[in-house]
Design a protein around this motif. Structure first.
Motif, PDB file in Angstrom:
ATOM      1  N   GLU A  32      13.240 -18.322  36.665  1.00 46.99           N
ATOM      2  CA  GLU A  32      13.774 -17.427  35.635  1.00 46.99           C
ATOM      3  C   GLU A  32      15.094 -17.965  35.083  1.00 46.99           C
ATOM      4  O   GLU A  32      15.309 -17.979  33.857  1.00 46.99           O
ATOM      5  CB  GLU A  32      13.963 -16.028  36.225  1.00 46.99           C
ATOM      6  CG  GLU A  32      12.644 -15.339  36.555  1.00 46.99           C
ATOM      7  CD  GLU A  32      12.779 -14.277  37.630  1.00 46.99           C
ATOM      8  OE1 GLU A  32      13.930 -13.964  38.013  1.00 46.99           O
ATOM      9  OE2 GLU A  32      11.745 -13.764  38.085  1.00 46.99           O
TER      10      GLU A  32
ATOM     11  N   GLY B  69       8.512 -13.645  23.550  1.00 48.15           N
ATOM     12  CA  GLY B  69       8.028 -14.711  24.417  1.00 48.15           C
ATOM     13  C   GLY B  69       6.673 -14.373  25.001  1.00 48.15           C
ATOM     14  O   GLY B  69       6.447 -13.246  25.462  1.00 48.15           O
TER      15      GLY B  69
ATOM     16  N   LEU C 130      15.838 -19.113  31.148  1.00 48.37           N
ATOM     17  CA  LEU C 130      16.905 -18.481  30.374  1.00 48.37           C
ATOM     18  C   LEU C 130      17.950 -19.498  29.923  1.00 48.37           C
ATOM     19  O   LEU C 130      18.437 -19.453  28.792  1.00 48.37           O
ATOM     20  CB  LEU C 130      17.569 -17.368  31.192  1.00 48.37           C
ATOM     21  CG  LEU C 130      17.010 -15.945  30.996  1.00 48.37           C
ATOM     22  CD1 LEU C 130      15.520 -15.873  31.296  1.00 48.37           C
ATOM     23  CD2 LEU C 130      17.772 -14.942  31.866  1.00 48.37           C
TER      24      LEU C 130
ATOM     25  N   PRO D 279       8.771  -9.557  25.598  1.00 50.02           N
ATOM     26  CA  PRO D 279       7.860 -10.391  26.403  1.00 50.02           C
ATOM     27  C   PRO D 279       6.440  -9.828  26.411  1.00 50.02           C
ATOM     28  O   PRO D 279       6.235  -8.628  26.546  1.00 50.02           O
ATOM     29  CB  PRO D 279       8.482 -10.323  27.809  1.00 50.02           C
ATOM     30  CG  PRO D 279       9.258  -9.041  27.827  1.00 50.02           C
ATOM     31  CD  PRO D 279       9.511  -8.597  26.422  1.00 50.02           C
TER      32      PRO D 279
ATOM     33  N   CYS E 125       9.820 -11.429  32.664  1.00 49.53           N
ATOM     34  CA  CYS E 125       9.658 -10.605  31.462  1.00 49.53           C
ATOM     35  C   CYS E 125      10.840  -9.654  31.279  1.00 49.53           C
ATOM     36  O   CYS E 125      11.394  -9.532  30.179  1.00 49.53           O
ATOM     37  CB  CYS E 125       8.349  -9.821  31.531  1.00 49.53           C
ATOM     38  SG  CYS E 125       6.863 -10.835  31.338  1.00 49.53           S
TER      39      CYS E 125
ATOM     40  N   LEU F  12      13.878 -11.585  30.149  1.00 51.89           N
ATOM     41  CA  LEU F  12      13.788 -11.987  28.748  1.00 51.89           C
ATOM     42  C   LEU F  12      14.192 -10.830  27.838  1.00 51.89           C
ATOM     43  O   LEU F  12      14.893 -11.018  26.838  1.00 51.89           O
ATOM     44  CB  LEU F  12      12.369 -12.439  28.411  1.00 51.89           C
ATOM     45  CG  LEU F  12      11.901 -13.766  29.007  1.00 51.89           C
ATOM     46  CD1 LEU F  12      10.421 -13.983  28.709  1.00 51.89           C
ATOM     47  CD2 LEU F  12      12.719 -14.938  28.479  1.00 51.89           C
TER      48      LEU F  12
ATOM     49  N   MET G 261      14.378 -10.633  23.977  1.00 44.67           N
ATOM     50  CA  MET G 261      13.062 -11.112  23.572  1.00 44.67           C
ATOM     51  C   MET G 261      12.006 -10.111  24.016  1.00 44.67           C
ATOM     52  O   MET G 261      12.058  -9.603  25.136  1.00 44.67           O
ATOM     53  CB  MET G 261      12.766 -12.475  24.202  1.00 44.67           C
ATOM     54  CG  MET G 261      13.666 -13.598  23.751  1.00 44.67           C
ATOM     55  SD  MET G 261      13.305 -15.148  24.637  1.00 44.67           S
ATOM     56  CE  MET G 261      11.653 -15.525  24.014  1.00 44.67           C
TER      57      MET G 261
END
Length: 725
Positions: A106, A127, A110, A152, A141, A144, A150
């Protein structure tokens, strides 16, 4: 893009893994130095000169190798085509699994995206994550969404390809099990991670519209498929939700969700629109949380009818007392209204296999004054099905009981249908419920917001600046006055363009403030005013009120300040509203008539001193003189005085801002709201006929759960509310 150094992430996290140069390929696209130079022009806005300019999508995948390494692929997509990719391998000292591999993977993803975004001025809006990667990095997720803003989405993407030179010696089930974890078996070969990532991102972009927002999804029987029917994973797991509320609320939520889950109880919500209004926002958040809790909750909307929505909006305005006194419902309109709801019920919900047919939901919740026609139909087909009606608008009780008034006519039509419900839920607002409603079936429940969705989650400066840039572009597109933030601060009201929202009073208050500030501050230090909001498909008034607002600014008394007033209708972008609220200095809510207006609690949650009218449920949310100020409706001089003090007295502003952020009750958040709805579902599905007698549902729920309020726990005001007029 520069490659990550060996041990960069591993050393910092103190874990047994390392970055390795095996099959390592970094992003190869080069940023434009000229664009950065132009954006660094000192004449541009200082704080947003290097804000992201280009929305982008990304896909993420992984392969797990026998040497205990994980190969991570990232593909970058501009909405038309994949433009770049990266492959990195992370080696582990033992077989990678979600407990030891999640954090380094992760953090790697990132870090790559942050670096690429700042190099190229990209704003990653969404994403696509493969199931194999999600299996080994289950928190990706959520990170994100919360850290990079974002959206996800999770996709099934094959991690293996048949090796035509080797005969497979395993079953399809075994292959599927290994593929889910990113492994491959004899007879297959690993599919390259860049291909997998590209597949994920190409699937992803199909779900997004031209404004880079997820497309709304309405499925079979007009069921609202929240989060693309579960493909969007903005939150995975319950821990993020637990952090948004206090222990008593959380324990209560788990008690009732576990009961419903164990008994396989099915809950159905019915409202008029899937997007745009406060009800829709609450239902998206509620269904999302119920899915994670394992509760079977579904949400349905009718097929939209612009003609019917014009009629229902007229009814709304009549009941609130803000419509033309000559406006009345006609038989033609009420017949059209009735036919519309009967058509939707028979076609989508009452037929065999539908949510309101035998074997369907165990409890039905009806939202909105658009939907009460559904109640007699339910009681005709399933007389024993518990039905709860929720009323979220102000009903002028003084006018409803005046014989021959338009309010009396509208209320009679609605009450003839609502009275068949087993419970009547109202906002906790004085004189909000006509005396026709029997007190034993009346319960109180406020509107709510979600602290983890796009409207309220915290966002970093990089993402906020992107939305402010997009907003300024929209202003320029329609030749609206320019919002000069960050060079100048601004005051805002974020609300729909509705006759009850008091927009003329907002403008009058602002002009009075500016006239006072003209004597003590140069224009460059004075605030601007922002009036913004987006509409719902059942709200045809928005364009009318917008035009009236613009015409008002042309009047002689307001025209000198019109260039500092920005009036914008914006699309359904929660994060843009979030950014506008986050960057404002002071928030107004000068409604003439109001339901609960949870925008007030959203502003307080952001630490914004809020000046609002004593209308509807607003006074329940503000501690007058501490977290904001309450004023009488139309008292624009008082509003201007409070604005002046907050704008010129930094100590006062800082003190009130700090108080605002810490005095928000769990009752206005998704967890508290969900606990109340699930409490009702739990009791009613057991055959218990609850009799609230005007009590707060939240209080009944906490008492039944054995979770009393603790000393100092914030609660909405309870005293002095005479609900029935």
């Amino acid at each position: 893009m520069g490659r990550l150094d060996k041990m960069d992430i591993g050393d910092r996290a103190g874990m047994a893994f390392k970055m390795t140069p095996m099959t390592q390929m970094g992003f190869e696209s080069k940023p434009s130095a000229e664009i950065k130079r132009r954006l660094s022009n000192p004449n541009n806005d200082r704080l947003i000169q290097l804000a992201p300019t280009t929305p982008m999508y990304a896909g993420f995948s992984c392969n797990v190798h026998p040497d205990h390494s994980v190969e991570v692929g990232i593909a970058i997509h501009d909405g038309d085509y994949t433009i770049d990719y990266s492959i990195q391998r992370i080696a582990f000292n033992e077989a990678p699994h979600k407990n030891n591999a999640s954090q380094p993977i992760e953090e790697h993803v990132l870090k790559q995206l942050r670096h690429l975004g700042k190099e190229h001025l990209f704003k990653f809006v969404a994403g696509g994550v493969t199931e194999a990667l999600h299996h080994i990095a289950p928190n990706l997720c959520t990170k994100l969404w919360l850290e990079l803003d974002m959206v996800p989405m999770l996709f099934k993407v094959r991690t293996t390809a048949r090796d035509r030179h080797i005969q497979p010696a395993h079953t399809p089930d075994a292959e599927a099990e290994h593929e889910h974890a990113g492994h491959h078996k004899p007879g297959t070969k690993p599919r390259p991670v860049d291909e997998q990532a590209d597949s994920a991102v190409r699937k992803l972009v199909m779900y997004f519209g031209p404004s880079h927002n997820p497309r709304l999804s309405i499925g079979y029987r007009n069921q609202v498929e929240v989060d693309a029917n579960g493909k969007i994973h903005i939150i995975d797991g319950l821990e993020p939700y637990r952090k948004t509320c206090r222990e008593g609320t959380w324990n209560s939520l788990l008690k009732y969700s576990n009961d419903l889950k164990e008994r396989h109880v099915k809950i159905g919500f019915f409202s008029s629109t899937p997007q745009g209004g406060g009800v829709a926002l609450m239902r998206h958040a509620l269904i999302r949380l119920c899915r994670i809790l394992g509760v079977d909750a579904t949400w349905y909307v009718p097929k939209p009818s612009p003609a019917v929505f014009r009629h229902t909006k007229n009814n709304h305005n009549i009941l609130q007392g803000v419509a033309d006194p000559n406006l009345r419902p006609t038989k033609q309109h009420t017949d059209q209204f009735t036919e519309w709801i009967e058509y939707n019920a028979e076609r989508y919900w009452l037929s065999e296999g539908g949510p309101l047919a035998e074997g369907g939901v165990d409890v039905a919740f009806i939202d909105d004054p658009q939907m009460p026609g559904l109640i007699p139909l339910i009681k005709k087909h399933r007389p024993t099905l518990p039905v709860v009606y929720r009323s979220h608008i102000e009903i002028r009780s003084d006018l409803v009981h005046k014989a021959g008034s338009p309010q009396a006519e509208v209320w009679k039509y609605l009450w003839d249908r609502i009275q068949l419900a087993d419970m009547f839920i109202s906002h906790p607002v004085a004189k909000f419920v006509p005396s026709d409603v029997p007190l034993p079936i009346l319960g109180l429940l406020p509107a709510t917001t979600d602290w983890l969705d796009g409207l309220s989650k915290p966002m970093v400066t990089w993402d906020l600046s992107y939305y402010m840039r997009v907003f300024k572009t929209h202003c320029n597109d329609i030749k609206m006055a320019k919002l000069l933030w960050p060079a100048r601060g601004y005051i805002c009201q974020i609300a729909r363009f509705d006759p009850a929202k008091g927009i003329p009073d907002v403008i009058d208050s602002f002009v009075k403030l500016r006239r006072r500030l003209d004597d003590v501050l140069p224009a460059s230090k004075a605030p601007q005013l922002l009036i913004a909001g987006h509409g719902a498909i059942d709200d045809p008034d928005a364009s009318i009120i917008y035009d009236q607002t613009m015409a008002l600014l042309e009047k002689e008394e307001y025209a000198p300040y019109a260039s500092d007033v920005v009036v914008m209708r914006i699309g359904p972008s929660d994060q843009m509203l979030n950014a506008l609220l986050t960057n404002a200095k002071i928030v107004l809510q000068l409604s003439l008539r109001e339901g609960f207006e949870v925008k007030v609690s959203e502003a307080l949650h952001h630490g914004k001193p809020t000046i609002a009218t004593r209308a509807g449920g607003i006074p329940l949310q503000i501690i007058d003189g501490k977290s904001g100020y309450l004023v009488d409706v139309h008292d624009t001089s008082a509003v201007a005085n409070h604005l002046y003090n907050l704008w010129t007295d930094k100590a006062l502003f800082d003190r009130m801002s700090a108080q605002a952020a810490i005095n928000v009750s769990d009752e206005v958040g998704t967890c508290g709201n969900a606990a109340s709805w699930l409490y009702l579902a739990s009791k009613l599905s057991k055959g218990e006929m609850l009799k609230p007698h005007g009590k707060w549902i939240n209080d009944m729920m906490r008492e039944d759960a054995g979770e009393p309020y603790r000393e100092g726990e914030p609660r909405l005001k309870r005293d002095g509310i005479n609900i029935q007029g």
